[in-house]
Design a protein around this motif. Structure first.
Motif, short mmCIF file in Angstrom:
data_model
loop_
_atom_site.label_atom_id
_atom_site.label_comp_id
_atom_site.label_asym_id
_atom_site.label_seq_id
_atom_site.Cartn_x
_atom_site.Cartn_y
_atom_site.Cartn_z
N ASP A 4 1.05 -1.15 -0.15
CA ASP A 4 0.58 0.00 -0.10
C ASP A 4 0.85 0.86 -0.18
O ASP A 4 0.56 2.32 -0.77
CB ASP A 4 -0.97 0.13 0.95
CG ASP A 4 -2.42 -0.67 0.86
OD1 ASP A 4 -2.14 -1.60 -0.24
OD2 ASP A 4 -2.25 -1.65 2.37
N GLU A 55 1.35 4.32 -3.11
CA GLU A 55 0.77 5.52 -3.48
C GLU A 55 1.61 6.15 -3.51
O GLU A 55 1.75 7.24 -4.10
CB GLU A 55 0.57 5.57 -1.93
CG GLU A 55 -0.58 6.85 -0.88
CD GLU A 55 -1.48 7.52 -1.88
OE1 GLU A 55 -1.33 8.11 -2.36
OE2 GLU A 55 -1.93 6.09 -1.73
N THR A 80 1.24 8.41 -6.83
CA THR A 80 1.93 9.95 -6.60
C THR A 80 2.90 11.06 -7.45
O THR A 80 3.10 11.64 -7.94
CB THR A 80 2.42 10.70 -4.89
OG1 THR A 80 1.26 9.72 -4.36
CG2 THR A 80 2.15 11.78 -4.79
#
Length: 108
Positions: free
Chosen positions: A66, A70, A74
């Motif tokens: 995770d 993430e 980004t």
């Protein structure tokens, strides 16, 4: 029910790949990124995307997918460039095409 295999997002394009194929994809994706970036006008060229290192091992010794995903998402969103007329964001090569049809709003 079978659980799908874990996936990791590419930090360049943001797509998901298997944990075994991500390293191969990233090398090819970076090469493609360089080719496309060199075709852009100088003012739209971006610096090479860098892979941000994240603490990937959890306390139990597993990868924290995770956190990796993430950060990769980004990073994949960083190269987006806003349109001068409307402010929508696009990848630089797509912005050139979009700006052909985007006209500034008339002043009232």
């Amino acid at each position: 029910p079978k659980r799908p295999p874990p996936t990791v997002k590419c930090y360049i394009c943001g797509r998901e790949y298997g944990t075994k194929s991500i390293s191969t994809h990233e090398a090819l994706c970076l090469k493609k990124w360089h080719n496309e970036n060199n075709l852009l006008p100088k003012k739209l060229r971006k610096p090479e995307p860098k892979k941000t290192e994240v603490k990937t091992i959890t306390a139990k010794g597993y990868y924290d997918l995770d956190a990796i995903n993430e950060t990769a998402w980004t990073n994949a969103q960083n190269p987006l460039v806003p349109c001068d007329n409307c402010g929508r964001t696009f990848l630089p090569d797509k912005l050139v095409i979009y700006q052909r049809s985007c006209k500034p709003k008339p002043a009232k």
